[in-house]
Write a protein that holds these residues in place. Structure first.
Motif, PDB file in Angstrom:
ATOM      1  N   ARG A  66       0.853  -1.186   0.000  1.00  0.00           N
ATOM      2  CA  ARG A  66       0.000   0.000   0.000  1.00  0.00           C
ATOM      3  C   ARG A  66       0.886   1.232   0.000  1.00  0.00           C
ATOM      4  O   ARG A  66       2.101   1.153   0.095  1.00  0.00           O
ATOM      5  CB  ARG A  66      -0.897   0.003   1.247  1.00  0.00           C
ATOM      6  N   ILE A  67       0.264   2.400  -0.060  1.00  0.00           N
ATOM      7  CA  ILE A  67       1.023   3.623  -0.272  1.00  0.00           C
ATOM      8  C   ILE A  67       1.635   4.183   1.012  1.00  0.00           C
ATOM      9  O   ILE A  67       2.333   5.161   0.982  1.00  0.00           O
ATOM     10  CB  ILE A  67       0.124   4.670  -0.947  1.00  0.00           C
ATOM     11  N   ARG A  68       1.409   3.542   2.150  1.00  0.00           N
ATOM     12  CA  ARG A  68       1.852   4.166   3.393  1.00  0.00           C
ATOM     13  C   ARG A  68       3.343   4.450   3.390  1.00  0.00           C
ATOM     14  O   ARG A  68       3.813   5.344   4.077  1.00  0.00           O
ATOM     15  CB  ARG A  68       1.484   3.298   4.595  1.00  0.00           C
ATOM     16  N   GLU A  69       4.109   3.657   2.609  1.00  0.00           N
ATOM     17  CA  GLU A  69       5.549   3.917   2.561  1.00  0.00           C
ATOM     18  C   GLU A  69       5.888   5.005   1.553  1.00  0.00           C
ATOM     19  O   GLU A  69       7.014   5.487   1.518  1.00  0.00           O
ATOM     20  CB  GLU A  69       6.319   2.648   2.163  1.00  0.00           C
ATOM     21  N   GLY A  70       4.931   5.365   0.735  1.00  0.00           N
ATOM     22  CA  GLY A  70       5.215   6.286  -0.360  1.00  0.00           C
ATOM     23  C   GLY A  70       5.721   5.524  -1.562  1.00  0.00           C
ATOM     24  O   GLY A  70       6.209   4.415  -1.455  1.00  0.00           O
TER      25      GLY A  70
END
Lengths: 113, 113
Positions: free
Chosen positions: B97-101
């Motif tokens: 998912r995008i939480r890490e960028g």
């Protein structure tokens, strides 16, 4: 759907001056917010990200951003601009599923000697 | 570790032709996303793939398609090219998912003449 707005498509500062780039998100508090920088003819590079762990986030190259819920803002700042900071900066917010980013329109930063 | 690799860097195609762009994500990253960047529309989401499945798709016509292979490499295809398809196409990868960028590639500059 989440969205972000960047006020000012172009910002010009003198070398050594404060840099302030503005980003406001839509009304619901996002779990994450990102700032990216794009140099000419390159892709985007992650500057910093907000994850709700801290409202003041420090990033690379001396940049930082403060999350302010009361103002629905996540403005990017740098105390002293360098010529090498000239680039385009994008604020971005993920969708609820976390599988896409919605970007602001971008702010082109120009640094005058 | 190697970054996100996009090939080719530049392409010139004639209206009506088709084109295939390639993206190799960072090793271990299973999510690959594609964005179109134009001066007028900014950064727009095309689609996102995870483990060979399209998880999300943006508002683009059916002429735009993509796929992901078992090694996470991804391709996007544009058929029946139009002048308005001229853009910088950016690929981005993340673990899940995008939480890490995202980590972005340098992009493919497509010019349709």
């Amino acid at each position: 759907a989440q969205s972000v707005t960047q006020l000012g498509s172009h910002v010009s500062v003198s070398e050594g001056a404060l840099v302030l780039l503005r980003c406001n998100y839509s009304s619901s508090v996002p779990p994450y917010l990102f700032w990216y920088v794009q140099y000419p003819n390159q892709g985007l590079q992650l500057l910093l990200k907000y994850t709700s762990a801290a409202t003041l986030v420090k990033g690379i190259n001396g940049f930082e951003a403060e999350f302010k819920k009361s103002e629905t803002s996540f403005h990017l700042t740098k105390p002293s601009a360098h010529m090498s900071d000239a680039a385009e900066y994008f604020c971005a917010v993920p969708n609820n599923a976390g599988n896409m980013l919605t970007f602001g329109g971008g702010t082109r930063l120009m640094v005058k000697p | 570790k190697a970054g996100v690799t996009q090939t080719p860097r530049y392409l010139i195609k004639t209206r009506g032709q088709q084109v295939t762009l390639s993206c190799s994500p960072i090793s271990g990253h299973r999510s690959v996303s594609w964005y179109q960047q134009t001066p007028g529309q900014g950064l727009q989401f095309l689609f996102e793939y995870f483990s060979e499945t399209q998880r999300n798709k943006g508002n683009f016509p059916g002429r735009f398609s993509g796929r992901q292979f078992s090694n996470s490499r991804s391709e996007m295809n544009v058929s029946t090219l139009e002048l308005g398809d001229s853009a910088l196409y950016l690929c981005a990868s993340s673990l899940s998912r995008i939480r890490e960028g995202y980590t972005f590639g340098s992009g493919t500059r497509l010019t349709v003449v």
